[in-house]
Design a protein around this motif. Structure first.
Motif, short mmCIF file in Angstrom:
data_model
loop_
_atom_site.label_atom_id
_atom_site.label_comp_id
_atom_site.label_asym_id
_atom_site.label_seq_id
_atom_site.Cartn_x
_atom_site.Cartn_y
_atom_site.Cartn_z
N ASP A 154 -2.56 -4.33 -3.39
CA ASP A 154 -3.42 -3.38 -3.48
C ASP A 154 -4.55 -3.25 -4.40
OD1 ASP A 154 -5.63 -2.20 -1.77
OD2 ASP A 154 -5.08 -2.81 -0.23
N TYR A 202 -7.65 6.49 0.33
CA TYR A 202 -6.53 5.89 -0.22
C TYR A 202 -5.64 7.42 -0.87
CZ TYR A 202 -6.48 0.97 0.71
OH TYR A 202 -5.87 -0.64 1.08
N ARG A 210 -13.70 3.99 1.01
CA ARG A 210 -12.60 3.91 1.24
C ARG A 210 -11.09 4.19 0.72
NH1 ARG A 210 -12.71 -2.28 1.33
NH2 ARG A 210 -10.59 -2.39 2.19
N ASP A 236 -2.39 3.95 7.48
CA ASP A 236 -2.66 3.30 7.24
C ASP A 236 -4.24 3.18 6.43
OD1 ASP A 236 -3.09 0.65 5.91
OD2 ASP A 236 -2.22 -0.79 7.72
N VAL A 288 0.30 -1.19 -0.23
CA VAL A 288 -0.29 0.16 0.03
C VAL A 288 0.85 1.13 0.02
CG1 VAL A 288 -2.11 1.14 1.32
CG2 VAL A 288 -1.77 -1.62 1.17
N THR A 333 -6.22 1.34 4.63
CA THR A 333 -6.46 -0.46 5.07
C THR A 333 -7.33 -0.57 6.20
OG1 THR A 333 -5.21 -1.53 6.07
CG2 THR A 333 -5.01 -1.22 3.53
#
Length: 152
Positions: free
Chosen positions: A52, A129, A125, A114, A18, A116
């Motif tokens: 990812d 990111y 989501r 992070d 990631v 995730t």
């Protein structure tokens, strides 16, 4: 352009799925071949899943194709002679310090969220990111200077 761009930079995190591949891709976009860049993680890719898919999606938004990235560990690096090692997680920072014990290398710790850990809709989501991607882009430009190529 930064006259003092290091010759080789390593970005590291926990699984190299990631944060560190995002940083590697952004660094390549900004500085091209003016400096060598790589990334790795502490632990092997847990299920052999590769990068990812949300990373692929948000990097693609910038025209960066990272879909071929293969996660690797410190032990799998082809070369470990870096001028700068940037750790994006506390765990990776400990390993980077060990790596530098018998060599001249700058070790930096950039605490990086992070993405995730987030949940919610696909869009929520993706936004998590994007925030990490954009924060890394700004940190890279702050540390290494104005990009020498387009896209910033």
């Amino acid at each position: 352009m930064s006259a003092d761009l290091p010759g080789a930079v390593l970005f590291t995190c926990n699984y190299n799925r990631v944060r560190s591949p995002m940083a590697e891709g952004l660094f390549k976009r900004f500085y091209g071949t003016r400096a060598f860049v790589d990334s790795c993680g502490l632990k092997p890719d847990p299920a052999g899943e590769g990068i990812d898919p949300f990373v692929v999606a948000v990097m693609d938004e910038l025209g960066l194709d990272v879909s071929d990235h293969k996660p690797k560990t410190f032990a799998q690096l082809e070369d470990d002679s870096f001028d700068v090692v940037v750790s994006l997680t506390p765990e990776a920072q400990h390993r980077a310090v060990e790596l530098s014990r018998d060599r001249a290398v700058e070790i930096e710790y950039w605490p990086t969220h992070d993405p995730t850990l987030g949940d919610g809709s696909r869009e929520a989501r993706l936004e998590a990111y994007r925030e990490v991607r954009d924060a890394l882009a700004e940190a890279i430009k702050r540390r290494f200077g104005a990009p020498s190529t387009f896209g910033g």
